[in-house]
Design an enzyme around this catalytic site. Structure first.
Site, PDB file in Angstrom:
ATOM      1  N   LEU A 201       4.669 -10.874   1.626  1.00 39.64           N
ATOM      2  CA  LEU A 201       4.751 -11.064   0.183  1.00 39.64           C
ATOM      3  C   LEU A 201       5.577  -9.957  -0.469  1.00 39.64           C
ATOM      4  O   LEU A 201       5.306  -8.763  -0.269  1.00 39.64           O
ATOM      5  CB  LEU A 201       3.344 -11.055  -0.411  1.00 39.64           C
ATOM      6  CG  LEU A 201       2.400 -12.148   0.105  1.00 39.64           C
ATOM      7  CD1 LEU A 201       0.965 -11.653   0.075  1.00 39.64           C
ATOM      8  CD2 LEU A 201       2.556 -13.414  -0.724  1.00 39.64           C
ATOM      9  N   ASP A 202       6.565 -10.359  -1.252  1.00 39.30           N
ATOM     10  CA  ASP A 202       7.272  -9.410  -2.103  1.00 39.30           C
ATOM     11  C   ASP A 202       6.293  -8.950  -3.190  1.00 39.30           C
ATOM     12  O   ASP A 202       5.285  -9.620  -3.452  1.00 39.30           O
ATOM     13  CB  ASP A 202       8.494 -10.111  -2.694  1.00 39.30           C
ATOM     14  CG  ASP A 202       9.229  -9.262  -3.700  1.00 39.30           C
ATOM     15  OD1 ASP A 202       9.507  -8.093  -3.374  1.00 39.30           O
ATOM     16  OD2 ASP A 202       9.509  -9.751  -4.802  1.00 39.30           O
TER      17      ASP A 202
END
Length: 224
Positions: free
Chosen positions: A10-11
């Site tokens: 996940l960014d």
């Protein structure tokens, strides 16, 4: 893209949290104090997500000029600007659902790791990550002239979480083209999210395997 990924990277900025207010305010102060023209809001938003040194180079600042801007910017962030931030709607429930389904969750961000980890902890998102706060990966606090490629961060996150092992299937989730390119460099697909800071069509043009507009759509895609 795998039908049901076992590992999700996940960014942070623009994917999990809306960090633009604090980043943009800190940048305005940095440009003002160093005597450079302050970009308009549309241009400042483009700074959110990619490595800061790269964005400053694209703004045609020399190495010394960029270092001066970065010094003030980081002072402002650490003084509280990094918490002028909020978790996007639906993200907490999404993470809880993925965790409960047995998905390995890690954060892979272009934000320096010494800044990213306190932010994740501040908003309580570390409780959903497979390894807690140790599952937040970012570059070191590099200088403005060092454009740490996000592909290296993704590689570290994959290796540490076991996502690079045979039998594992991994996917990146992010809002900007550099997320897509970093994932592709490591042989994994990206699901783009439109609630972040990307320009219209940016994710599709970069080669995202899918693009979603809500946490609900992302949940359905990840869980099949």
């Amino acid at each position: 893209m795998p039908d049901r990924p076992t590992h999700v990277l996940l960014d942070l900025d623009g994917t999990l949290t809306d960090s633009a207010p604090g980043i943009m305010a800190s940048l305005r102060t940095a440009f003002t104090e160093t005597g450079f023209p302050v970009p308009d809001d549309a241009r400042l938003r483009r700074f959110v997500g990619p490595p800061l040194g790269l964005s400053l180079a694209r703004a045609a600042l020399t190495g010394d000029q960029a270092e001066a801007v970065v010094a003030v910017y980081r002072r402002e962030l650490e003084a509280g600007g990094m918490y002028d931030n909020s978790v996007f709607d639906g993200v907490t429930d999404l993470l809880a659902t993925l965790r409960d389904a047995g998905t390995t969750l890690v954060v892979a961000t272009a934000k320096p790791q010494p800044l990213a980890r306190p932010i994740v902890e501040h908003f309580g998102l570390d409780r959903y990550l497979t390894g807690g706060i140790d599952s937040v990966f970012g570059p070191a606090m590099e200088g403005a002239g060092e454009h740490a490629g996000k592909e290296k961060v993704v590689a570290r996150a994959l290796a540490a979480s076991g996502g690079d092992q045979a039998g594992a299937s991994a996917v990146m989730v992010g809002d900007r083209e550099h997320d897509v390119h970093a994932a592709a460099a490591n042989g994994i697909a990206t699901i783009g999210v439109t609630w972040g800071y990307g320009e219209p069509g940016e994710l599709e043009q970069a080669g995202a395997a899918a693009v979603v507009g809500s946490a609900g759509e992302l949940r359905a895609l990840l869980l099949g």
